[in-house]
Design an enzyme around this catalytic site. Structure first.
Site, mmCIF file in Angstrom:
data_model
loop_
_atom_site.group_PDB
_atom_site.id
_atom_site.type_symbol
_atom_site.label_atom_id
_atom_site.label_comp_id
_atom_site.label_asym_id
_atom_site.label_seq_id
_atom_site.Cartn_x
_atom_site.Cartn_y
_atom_site.Cartn_z
ATOM 1 N N HIS A 1 -31.813 -5.733 8.948
ATOM 2 C CA HIS A 1 -31.331 -4.387 8.614
ATOM 3 C C HIS A 1 -30.933 -3.642 9.890
ATOM 4 C CE1 HIS A 1 -32.372 -4.226 4.296
ATOM 5 N NE2 HIS A 1 -33.290 -5.105 4.642
ATOM 6 N N CYS B 1 -28.831 -8.133 4.369
ATOM 7 C CA CYS B 1 -29.984 -8.677 3.639
ATOM 8 C C CYS B 1 -29.528 -9.342 2.342
ATOM 9 C CB CYS B 1 -31.020 -7.572 3.394
ATOM 10 S SG CYS B 1 -32.667 -8.203 2.978
ATOM 11 N N ASP C 1 -38.730 9.582 6.514
ATOM 12 C CA ASP C 1 -38.670 10.584 7.574
ATOM 13 C C ASP C 1 -38.814 9.964 8.959
ATOM 14 O OD1 ASP C 1 -38.108 13.004 6.333
ATOM 15 O OD2 ASP C 1 -40.190 13.307 5.727
ATOM 16 N N GLN D 1 -44.374 34.720 1.115
ATOM 17 C CA GLN D 1 -45.653 35.416 1.248
ATOM 18 C C GLN D 1 -46.759 34.686 0.489
ATOM 19 O OE1 GLN D 1 -45.359 39.676 0.361
ATOM 20 N NE2 GLN D 1 -43.174 39.598 0.843
ATOM 21 N N GLU E 1 -29.095 -1.130 10.268
ATOM 22 C CA GLU E 1 -29.018 0.322 10.102
ATOM 23 C C GLU E 1 -30.272 1.041 10.587
ATOM 24 O OE1 GLU E 1 -30.511 -1.171 5.996
ATOM 25 O OE2 GLU E 1 -29.306 -1.882 7.685
ATOM 26 N N GLY F 1 -31.425 -5.017 -1.374
ATOM 27 C CA GLY F 1 -31.960 -4.617 -2.663
ATOM 28 C C GLY F 1 -32.854 -5.708 -3.216
ATOM 29 N N GLU G 1 -46.319 15.875 10.716
ATOM 30 C CA GLU G 1 -45.774 16.431 9.486
ATOM 31 C C GLU G 1 -46.671 16.062 8.310
ATOM 32 O OE1 GLU G 1 -42.123 15.810 6.323
ATOM 33 O OE2 GLU G 1 -41.981 14.860 8.296
#
Length: 544
Positions: free
Chosen positions: A516, A382, A71, A191, A518, A355, A139
């Site tokens: 990495h 990687c 997250d 509820q 990304e 991985g 959170e």
């Protein structure tokens, strides 16, 4: 003084609390506020670093080397605020630190208990490093009613009492399911979930109701009446076409305005959402498409490659094209050349991600070879870079028996365990017998790029900082022989010892990186390597 927004979830898991937190933070940012988001994870692991991606999804790594919940990737991608070690806490880390203090005698003979010691630690975490912020979004992982989350809910209750209701807001994310046989949305689960939360001493101020069908006005009123909130504070959250349209959708439903109303802040001036309008327009109205194959190990669970998936989408946004991702299990390529051609020939780009473990590695090597020989744009990340080096050693440098010591004892260890490197705290040393948790080369490290290289042109720089998470490295002793075979080491650590990037000048687009990238890509700021890769794939699509 920072205001706190606490986000809990009920009924079922996977309702999108993290995405909701990221979207609300982006909306508050668009109104000029400074925000930070934090994640409280109730599990007993110290961090997710040793957990299988199939258990927990990807491990998101911060600049300062924290292995965190995925997250935090949403938080960064939506806000551009770099996450850090102080933004993710687990029960395991809290209990580890408390027990260490008890063993040292820090509690001076006191009985160590959940209240106050555990709850105090949670509250201290929430309030750390927030002096320059307007809002802190916290959170709480899991679902209300879980045994392991009780200390976090109790800490939330205490914080609300200590800070006052005018400084805190509780948002509860619930499910309003649609029963097809009855043709109705059912409010009873919401509820019950709110009743469970209030029984723990926390009355929500805003309800975010996930539903597949529009929530009728009378049902909103019913939920508000039974759950003791304003009708305007019952916010419908329908499934969105993409995650990047969620901030606009929540704004249209009044989420940010209701939160500001709770704090007594004027919300009459509309936020500047032009950035999100442009992102959604690029996503929903592409002017072309490319097919990218991701040859990986954990393709059965998309969340295992969450940041990678989003970075590819960002690369598509940079060129206004749709990226069709084909998830391919690397094991299907082992020993079957016909399968390799059938799966990879229709693709415009091939990506081999990171991985751990030997499973699927030979399939990844075969994918690298296909990309190299067929001149298909290739991106190795990687382990993907390491497999590119092993492929080059075997097939272009004549190094028989090339392999990685991660998977055994090859006669030619082209890839081996990294035993020492310079980190922020000085020289770091590891061994094969070290603990698995938290012992990798983690976080942002500097790399120097060759001035005449392809990657330096992509970055527009010769010095970069990228995030790492790995225990093995390409063996620099093989550099000369690999370069003789056509694989150029175009990026190195500042001391020249650790290979960071390899590329092939004789190929249209062939890049392998040890880090990495990304993890740093954002929809409004696509990472240059992903933008470059998708650009090369787009050029490839026009040749086919």
């Amino acid at each position: 003084m920072a205001r706190f927004i606490f986000i809990t979830g009920g009924v079922v898991s996977s309702l999108g609390k993290g995405l909701m937190a990221a979207s609300l933070a982006a909306l508050l940012q668009a109104r000029g506020f400074k925000v930070r988001i934090r994640k409280f994870d109730p599990y007993l692991n110290v961090d997710p670093g040793t957990m299988s991606p199939y258990q927990h999804g990807e491990v998101y790594v911060t600049d300062d080397g924290a292995e965190t919940d995925l997250d935090l990737g949403h938080y960064e991608r939506f806000t551009g605020v770099s996450a850090r070690q102080a933004d993710n806490i687990t029960s395991g880390r809290i209990y580890r630190d408390i027990i260490a203090k008890e063993r040292r005698g820090d509690y001076l003979g006191a009985t160590v208990q959940v209240i106050p010691h555990v709850t105090d630690a949670i509250k201290n975490f929430a309030r750390a490093e927030i002096d320059d912020l307007d809002f802190v979004l916290c959170e709480i992982g899991g679902t209300v009613g879980d045994i392991e989350s009780l200390p976090f809910i109790e800490a939330l209750r205490q914080l609300r009492n200590e800070l006052g209701r005018d400084q805190t807001c509780s948002i509860h994310v619930t499910l309003v399911p649609y029963v097809k046989a009855a043709g109705e949305l059912k409010t009873k689960p919401t509820q019950h979930s709110v009743r469970e939360l209030t029984s723990l001493g926390v009355q929500p101020d805003v309800l975010l109701c996930r539903c597949e069908h529009p929530l009728p006005d009378n049902e909103r009123a019913k939920i508000a009446q039974f759950c003791n909130v304003r009708k305007e504070a019952v916010i419908p959250a329908l499934d969105a076409q993409s995650i990047y349209s969620v901030p606009l959708q929540y704004h249209a439903e009044g989420l940010d305005a209701e939160v500001l109303r709770h704090f007594g802040i004027d919300s009459s001036v509309a936020p500047n959402l032009s950035r999100w309008d442009d992102i959604v327009d690029r996503y929903q109205h592409p002017e072309g498409e490319v097919n990218i194959g991701v040859v990986g190990k954990y393709v059965g669970l998309p969340d295992a490659y969450k940041s990678l998936n989003e970075a590819l989408v960002h690369g598509g946004m940079a060129h206004r094209v749709k990226v069709n991702i084909r998830w391919i299990d690397a094991e299907v390529f082992e020993g079957d050349d016909s399968e390799i051609a059938a799966r990879l020939e229709p693709l415009h780009g091939i990506l081999v991600p990171g991985g751990f473990g030997v499973r699927g590695t030979e399939g990844k090597i075969a994918s690298v070879r296909f990309a190299r020989e067929r001149k298909v744009p290739f991106f190795g990340i990687c382990l993907g870079m390491q497999m590119a080096c092993v492929e080059a050693a075997r097939n272009t440098a004549g190094i028989e028996g090339a392999g990685s010591t991660e998977f055994g004892e090859p006669s030619e260890p082209v890839v081996g365990i990294i035993t020492e490197w310079m980190g922020p705290e000085g020289l770091q040393q590891r061994g094969a017998e070290s603990d698995l948790g938290g012992t990798m080369r983690l976080g942002a490290y500097e790399a120097k790029l060759a001035g005449n290289s392809h990657v330096s042109a992509i970055y527009g720089a010769t010095t970069i900082w990228e995030r790492h998470r790995h225990r093995y490295e390409v063996n620099g002793a093989y550099r000369e022989r690999l370069e003789q075979g056509g694989l150029v080491f175009s990026g190195m650590s500042p001391d020249g010892l650790l290979p960071e990037i390899v590329e092939r000048p004789d190929h249209p687009w062939f890049v392998g990186v040890q880090f990495h990238p990304e993890l740093k890509s954002k929809p409004f700021d696509p990472h240059p390597l992903f933008a470059g890769f998708i650009g090369a794939a787009l050029a490839q699509s026009r040749l086919v």
